[in-house]
Design a protein around this motif. Structure first.
Motif, short mmCIF file in Angstrom:
data_model
loop_
_atom_site.label_atom_id
_atom_site.label_comp_id
_atom_site.label_asym_id
_atom_site.label_seq_id
_atom_site.Cartn_x
_atom_site.Cartn_y
_atom_site.Cartn_z
N SER A 93 18.33 -15.46 49.69
CA SER A 93 17.29 -15.12 50.76
C SER A 93 17.42 -16.29 51.59
N VAL A 94 17.17 -15.86 53.05
CA VAL A 94 17.01 -16.71 54.23
C VAL A 94 16.32 -17.88 53.81
N LEU A 95 15.26 -17.98 53.36
CA LEU A 95 14.34 -19.25 53.14
C LEU A 95 15.23 -20.10 52.22
N PHE A 96 15.64 -19.64 51.27
CA PHE A 96 16.39 -20.48 50.26
C PHE A 96 17.64 -21.24 51.01
N SER A 97 18.39 -20.29 51.58
CA SER A 97 19.51 -20.72 52.32
C SER A 97 19.09 -21.90 53.18
N GLN A 98 18.23 -21.62 54.14
CA GLN A 98 17.82 -22.76 54.99
C GLN A 98 17.34 -24.00 54.36
N GLN A 99 16.61 -23.87 53.37
CA GLN A 99 16.15 -25.07 52.51
C GLN A 99 17.27 -25.81 52.09
N VAL A 100 18.45 -25.16 51.63
CA VAL A 100 19.66 -25.80 51.17
C VAL A 100 20.35 -26.51 52.33
N PHE A 101 20.46 -26.00 53.46
CA PHE A 101 20.93 -26.50 54.55
C PHE A 101 20.26 -27.88 55.16
N ASP A 102 19.01 -27.71 55.08
CA ASP A 102 17.98 -28.64 55.45
C ASP A 102 18.25 -29.76 54.56
N ALA A 103 18.02 -29.68 53.27
CA ALA A 103 18.23 -30.72 52.23
C ALA A 103 19.71 -31.55 52.48
N ALA A 104 20.66 -30.61 52.68
CA ALA A 104 21.82 -31.21 52.64
C ALA A 104 22.22 -32.04 54.13
N GLN A 105 21.64 -31.63 55.11
CA GLN A 105 21.49 -32.20 56.23
C GLN A 105 20.84 -33.68 56.11
N LYS A 106 19.77 -33.71 55.43
CA LYS A 106 18.92 -34.95 55.32
C LYS A 106 19.84 -35.75 54.48
N ARG A 107 20.39 -35.35 53.29
CA ARG A 107 21.04 -36.25 52.35
C ARG A 107 22.44 -36.82 53.10
N LEU A 108 23.23 -35.90 53.91
CA LEU A 108 24.16 -36.61 54.72
C LEU A 108 23.73 -37.56 55.77
N GLU A 109 22.68 -37.28 56.37
CA GLU A 109 22.28 -38.45 57.21
C GLU A 109 21.90 -39.72 56.53
N ASN A 110 21.17 -39.55 55.55
CA ASN A 110 20.83 -40.81 54.86
C ASN A 110 22.15 -41.43 54.42
N ALA A 111 23.20 -40.71 54.30
CA ALA A 111 24.41 -41.53 54.12
C ALA A 111 25.28 -41.80 55.07
N GLU A 112 24.55 -41.77 56.47
CA GLU A 112 25.24 -42.22 57.67
C GLU A 112 26.33 -41.37 58.27
N TYR A 113 26.10 -40.16 57.70
CA TYR A 113 26.88 -39.06 58.51
C TYR A 113 26.10 -38.74 59.87
N GLU A 114 26.93 -38.17 60.76
CA GLU A 114 26.28 -37.37 62.01
C GLU A 114 26.38 -35.70 61.56
N VAL A 115 25.27 -35.11 61.60
CA VAL A 115 25.36 -33.66 60.99
C VAL A 115 24.73 -33.09 62.14
N TRP A 116 25.16 -31.74 62.15
CA TRP A 116 24.59 -30.52 62.99
C TRP A 116 24.63 -29.18 62.30
N GLN A 117 23.38 -28.57 62.51
CA GLN A 117 23.54 -27.18 61.92
C GLN A 117 23.34 -26.07 63.21
N THR A 118 24.53 -25.14 63.12
CA THR A 118 24.58 -23.96 64.01
C THR A 118 23.17 -23.47 64.16
N PRO A 119 22.83 -22.74 64.96
CA PRO A 119 21.41 -21.87 65.13
C PRO A 119 21.40 -20.96 63.84
#
Length: 137
Positions: A88-114
């Motif tokens: 589902s779109v909702l589940f996919s977006q949640q995975v993307f957002d959680a991945a971005q947060k985890r990567l940023e917490n590990a000091e990565y610069e992260v972008w999501q395309t729209p």
């Protein structure tokens, strides 16, 4: 989850066509240099597991590819053409957002395309070992 990862010298996009009715405004296009670009398709079976287990598997893979390509920059791009199965779109977006947060917490610069838009893409990807990796996670 299916993931096709490229190391890119540069990646740019411009939002072109909205393909999800409730997608937020996409903002303007950008260009990013020296990054790992991940084309990601979250699949229906992924929803049988929790978001945390899926994003952890994704992040571990992306961190490995980033280390191999000596970069701390990651681009997450939803690409629903790697499998016939779609979460589902909702589940996919949640995975993307959680991945971005985890990567940023590990000091990565992260972008999501729209999310929810077709984009015009510019990709400059060198032909070197480990610059293109496909995985089923």
């Amino acid at each position: 989850m299916k993931v096709l990862v490229f190391y890119v010298n540069s990646f740019g996009y411009e939002p072109r066509t909205k393909n999800l009715d409730n997608a937020p405004a996409p903002g303007v296009g950008i260009e990013i240099k020296d990054a790992v670009l991940a084309f990601i398709q979250v699949e229906e079976l992924d929803e049988e597991k929790d978001v945390i287990s899926r994003e952890k598997k994704l992040v571990n893979h992306l961190k490995w590819v980033a280390r191999k390509n000596k970069t701390q920059r990651v681009i997450l791009h939803s690409f629903a053409h790697l499998s016939e199965s779609k979460a589902s779109v909702l589940f996919s977006q949640q995975v993307f957002d959680a991945a971005q947060k985890r990567l940023e917490n590990a000091e990565y610069e992260v972008w999501q395309t729209p999310f929810g838009y077709f984009l015009d893409l510019k990709i400059d990807a060198p032909g070197k070992s480990l610059a293109r990796i496909w995985a089923s996670l």
